[in-house]
Design a protein around this motif. Structure first.
Motif, PDB file in Angstrom:
ATOM      1  N   SER A 387      13.364  -5.835  -8.889  1.00 49.70           N
ATOM      2  CA  SER A 387      14.009  -4.990  -7.885  1.00 49.70           C
ATOM      3  C   SER A 387      13.366  -5.200  -6.520  1.00 49.70           C
ATOM      4  N   ILE A 388      14.094  -4.798  -5.477  1.00 48.11           N
ATOM      5  CA  ILE A 388      13.572  -4.898  -4.109  1.00 48.11           C
ATOM      6  C   ILE A 388      12.355  -3.982  -3.951  1.00 48.11           C
ATOM      7  N   ASP A 389      12.396  -2.840  -4.604  1.00 44.92           N
ATOM      8  CA  ASP A 389      11.273  -1.901  -4.542  1.00 44.92           C
ATOM      9  C   ASP A 389      10.012  -2.529  -5.121  1.00 44.92           C
ATOM     10  N   TYR A 390      10.156  -3.203  -6.266  1.00 46.13           N
ATOM     11  CA  TYR A 390       9.016  -3.870  -6.898  1.00 46.13           C
ATOM     12  C   TYR A 390       8.462  -4.974  -5.991  1.00 46.13           C
ATOM     13  N   ILE A 391       9.361  -5.722  -5.342  1.00 49.51           N
ATOM     14  CA  ILE A 391       8.932  -6.797  -4.432  1.00 49.51           C
ATOM     15  C   ILE A 391       8.125  -6.221  -3.269  1.00 49.51           C
ATOM     16  N   GLN A 392       8.619  -5.155  -2.662  1.00 53.83           N
ATOM     17  CA  GLN A 392       7.912  -4.539  -1.536  1.00 53.83           C
ATOM     18  C   GLN A 392       6.502  -4.089  -1.937  1.00 53.83           C
ATOM     19  N   LYS A 393       6.407  -3.454  -3.108  1.00 58.68           N
ATOM     20  CA  LYS A 393       5.094  -2.965  -3.566  1.00 58.68           C
ATOM     21  C   LYS A 393       4.140  -4.128  -3.832  1.00 58.68           C
ATOM     22  N   THR A 394       4.657  -5.213  -4.406  1.00 62.23           N
ATOM     23  CA  THR A 394       3.826  -6.388  -4.695  1.00 62.23           C
ATOM     24  C   THR A 394       3.307  -7.011  -3.405  1.00 62.23           C
ATOM     25  N   VAL A 395       4.178  -7.150  -2.391  1.00 58.74           N
ATOM     26  CA  VAL A 395       3.783  -7.733  -1.105  1.00 58.74           C
ATOM     27  C   VAL A 395       2.759  -6.829  -0.410  1.00 58.74           C
ATOM     28  N   CYS A 396       2.996  -5.528  -0.450  1.00 54.71           N
ATOM     29  CA  CYS A 396       2.063  -4.573   0.186  1.00 54.71           C
ATOM     30  C   CYS A 396       0.676  -4.637  -0.457  1.00 54.71           C
ATOM     31  N   GLU A 397       0.629  -4.702  -1.776  1.00 50.93           N
ATOM     32  CA  GLU A 397      -0.655  -4.793  -2.472  1.00 50.93           C
ATOM     33  C   GLU A 397      -1.383  -6.084  -2.100  1.00 50.93           C
ATOM     34  N   TYR A 398      -0.647  -7.169  -1.984  1.00 52.00           N
ATOM     35  CA  TYR A 398      -1.256  -8.460  -1.671  1.00 52.00           C
ATOM     36  C   TYR A 398      -1.887  -8.454  -0.275  1.00 52.00           C
ATOM     37  N   PHE A 399      -1.182  -7.881   0.704  1.00 52.04           N
ATOM     38  CA  PHE A 399      -1.680  -7.888   2.087  1.00 52.04           C
ATOM     39  C   PHE A 399      -2.453  -6.623   2.458  1.00 52.04           C
ATOM     40  N   LYS A 400      -2.576  -5.687   1.484  1.00 53.16           N
ATOM     41  CA  LYS A 400      -3.303  -4.437   1.744  1.00 53.16           C
ATOM     42  C   LYS A 400      -2.674  -3.654   2.902  1.00 53.16           C
ATOM     43  N   VAL A 401      -1.356  -3.588   2.898  1.00 52.18           N
ATOM     44  CA  VAL A 401      -0.654  -2.757   3.885  1.00 52.18           C
ATOM     45  C   VAL A 401       0.104  -1.648   3.163  1.00 52.18           C
ATOM     46  N   LYS A 402       0.373  -0.576   3.889  1.00 52.01           N
ATOM     47  CA  LYS A 402       1.056   0.558   3.284  1.00 52.01           C
ATOM     48  C   LYS A 402       2.570   0.324   3.253  1.00 52.01           C
ATOM     49  N   LEU A 403       3.199   0.834   2.212  1.00 51.27           N
ATOM     50  CA  LEU A 403       4.644   0.692   2.081  1.00 51.27           C
ATOM     51  C   LEU A 403       5.371   1.355   3.246  1.00 51.27           C
ATOM     52  N   GLU A 404       4.845   2.516   3.706  1.00 49.43           N
ATOM     53  CA  GLU A 404       5.509   3.200   4.828  1.00 49.43           C
ATOM     54  C   GLU A 404       5.426   2.398   6.123  1.00 49.43           C
ATOM     55  N   ASP A 405       4.384   1.535   6.252  1.00 52.87           N
ATOM     56  CA  ASP A 405       4.290   0.678   7.444  1.00 52.87           C
ATOM     57  C   ASP A 405       5.413  -0.358   7.457  1.00 52.87           C
ATOM     58  N   ILE A 406       5.681  -0.948   6.289  1.00 45.44           N
ATOM     59  CA  ILE A 406       6.777  -1.930   6.197  1.00 45.44           C
ATOM     60  C   ILE A 406       8.108  -1.269   6.533  1.00 45.44           C
TER      61      ILE A 406
END
Length: 479
Positions: A387-406
């Motif tokens: 899912s798109i949600d899963y992709i966003q969380k994976t990318v955020c974890e990798y770059f250490k950024v918050k989901l709300e920032d994206i």
């Protein structure tokens, strides 16, 4: 069945088997012909008994020519073959019964002879579908007679496209659906639907020339025409078609010269009121590297998308296929398939064939256990859908950024980079449209997503470190 008939049928079938055995591989012969039993012989009609409808379909699709040759060798040119199919209903507590189905030998729609323009000589005009040099110009519609409206199940996922197709079949070129642009993912029935439209046009308007062609074939024909200096003949040929069906039009992307020639053909047909039907895996707005003037024309008529079928539609598709095959499945098996195979129609029908094949070849009853084991890999794949949600969380974890920032409007470089990668991977791993991806990732529009994908591709080719990011995240998403 009297003894004389049995002996006669046995004798004819034994000779047929001898001929077939000499002409096909031993494994294929043992698998598909040894289980067949001769039934009866009535004049020139031989009945043979096969274990299942799946068996019959396989023979018709792969061995009909050799069966026909063998039978005609024994019974003459008017020989006919009928299948008797034993339906084993033990799982439903019923006695076995048989159904009789004649060999189809169904012919394709006949080619049409058409009048060429006065200033062209039919004997010299190039038909890109045949070897040059024929004295009469014949147009074979290239339609598959198995893809009809009767076996195209209507549901919420395809209702608009199907209704538009039926309207066009009644009045090709006479509706506001010109062009009809059908788009959607793999295996959802785009090709089936356009063939159904073409066949119904031929039935209602036999005088009209209908032509189905894949964009890939169209492109190859154009390249040959250029090579042989026959471009004008190529264009004139396509300008004579009353109903032109082009499949996978997205493959014109990046082909500037082919786009130009199609643009002229499109204009000519549309101005004459001839019908144009196009399919694509994307909506017109999402097709990249296509001339704006073509995209604009694709939007002139109706754009209708095909979506994944819902549970009720999936169940109806299964029921119709089984009814056509003369086979019954337990209700719990039907429910299991419809609940778990929810990707597309092609995989749904493929799963059914797999179960029938397992039951037939292994002489097993069709049970929930057999079904679950046969479809285990398919079901696991379906459940693992990204899912798109899963992709966003994976990318955020990798770059250490918050989901709300994206999701925010911030233009900080590290956040922009993460956001663009999330959009890129969403396009790679999901079937969502660009507009849908943009809405879910920060409420951006489709143009922003398109720009993000291009930026990521460019950096992937020029920046080694960035390429490493993509490879790492890809592995995490796929794990």
């Amino acid at each position: 069945m009297n003894n004389i008939t049995t002996i006669t049928a046995n004798a004819v079938w034994d000779k047929c088997l001898s001929f077939i055995k000499d002409n096909i591989a031993e494994d294929a012969f043992n698998t598909w012909f040894i289980p067949i039993r001769p039934g009866k012989l009535n004049n020139n009609v031989l009945t043979i008994q096969v274990p299942s409808k799946f068996f019959y379909e396989w023979l018709e699709e792969h061995y009909i020519k050799i069966l026909k040759s063998a039978l005609q060798k024994q019974l003459g040119p008017d020989a006919k073959l009928v299948y008797s199919i034993l339906m084993d209903q033990k799982s439903q507590g019923r006695e076995p019964f048989t159904v009789r189905i004649p060999s189809s030998n169904k012919e394709k729609p006949k080619p049409q002879e058409v009048d060429t323009p006065i200033n062209l000589q039919a004997g010299k005009m190039m038909n890109p579908f045949v070897i040059p040099g024929l004295q009469k110009l014949k147009i074979d519609s290239q339609l598959n007679h198995n893809y009809t409206f009767n076996n195209f199940i209507e549901g919420e996922s395809n209702r608009l496209a199907r209704a538009a197709g039926r309207a066009i079949a009644k009045r090709p070129g006479g509706t506001s659906f010109n062009p009809l642009f059908i788009y959607g993912g793999v295996g959802l029935g785009k090709t089936h639907l356009v063939h159904a439209i073409g066949l119904e046009v031929k039935e209602i308007h036999p005088e009209k020339t209908v032509l189905y062609v894949s964009t890939e074939k169209f492109t190859q024909q154009f390249i040959e025409a250029v090579k042989n200096n026959n471009q004008n003949d190529f264009i004139h040929f396509y300008q004579m078609i009353d109903v032109l069906i082009m499949d996978d039009i997205q493959f014109l992307s990046g082909k500037a010269k082919t786009q130009e020639v199609f643009f002229h053909i499109f204009n000519h047909l549309h101005q004459r009121g001839n019908q144009i039907i196009l399919t694509s895996d994307k909506s017109p707005a999402e097709i990249q590297d296509m001339e704006d003037r073509l995209i604009s024309r694709f939007k002139w008529g109706l754009s209708a998308d095909l979506q994944n079928p819902d549970y009720n539609t999936r169940l109806s598709i299964l029921k119709q296929k089984l009814e056509n095959d003369g086979i019954e499945f337990p209700d719990e098996v039907m429910d299991y398939i419809a609940q778990n195979i929810d990707t597309n129609v092609r995989e749904l029908e493929g799963s059914l064939n797999s179960i029938i094949a397992q039951a037939t070849l292994n002489k097993r009853e069709i049970t929930l256990d057999l079904t679950a084991r046969t479809l285990s890999k398919l079901v696991q794949t379906a459940r693992k859908e990204i899912s798109i949600d899963y992709i966003q969380k994976t990318v955020c974890e990798y770059f250490k950024v918050k989901l709300e920032d994206i999701q925010s409007k911030t233009r900080k470089r590290d956040v922009v980079q993460a956001r663009q990668l999330a959009m890129y991977f969403a396009k790679q791993y999901t079937k969502a449209s660009l507009a849908s991806i943009g809405t879910q990732i920060g409420k951006r529009d489709h143009a922003t997503v398109l720009h993000a994908c291009k930026t990521v591709k460019n950096l992937q080719e020029t920046d080694k470190t960035f390429r490493g990011y993509i490879e790492d995240i890809s592995r995490k998403i796929a794990d």
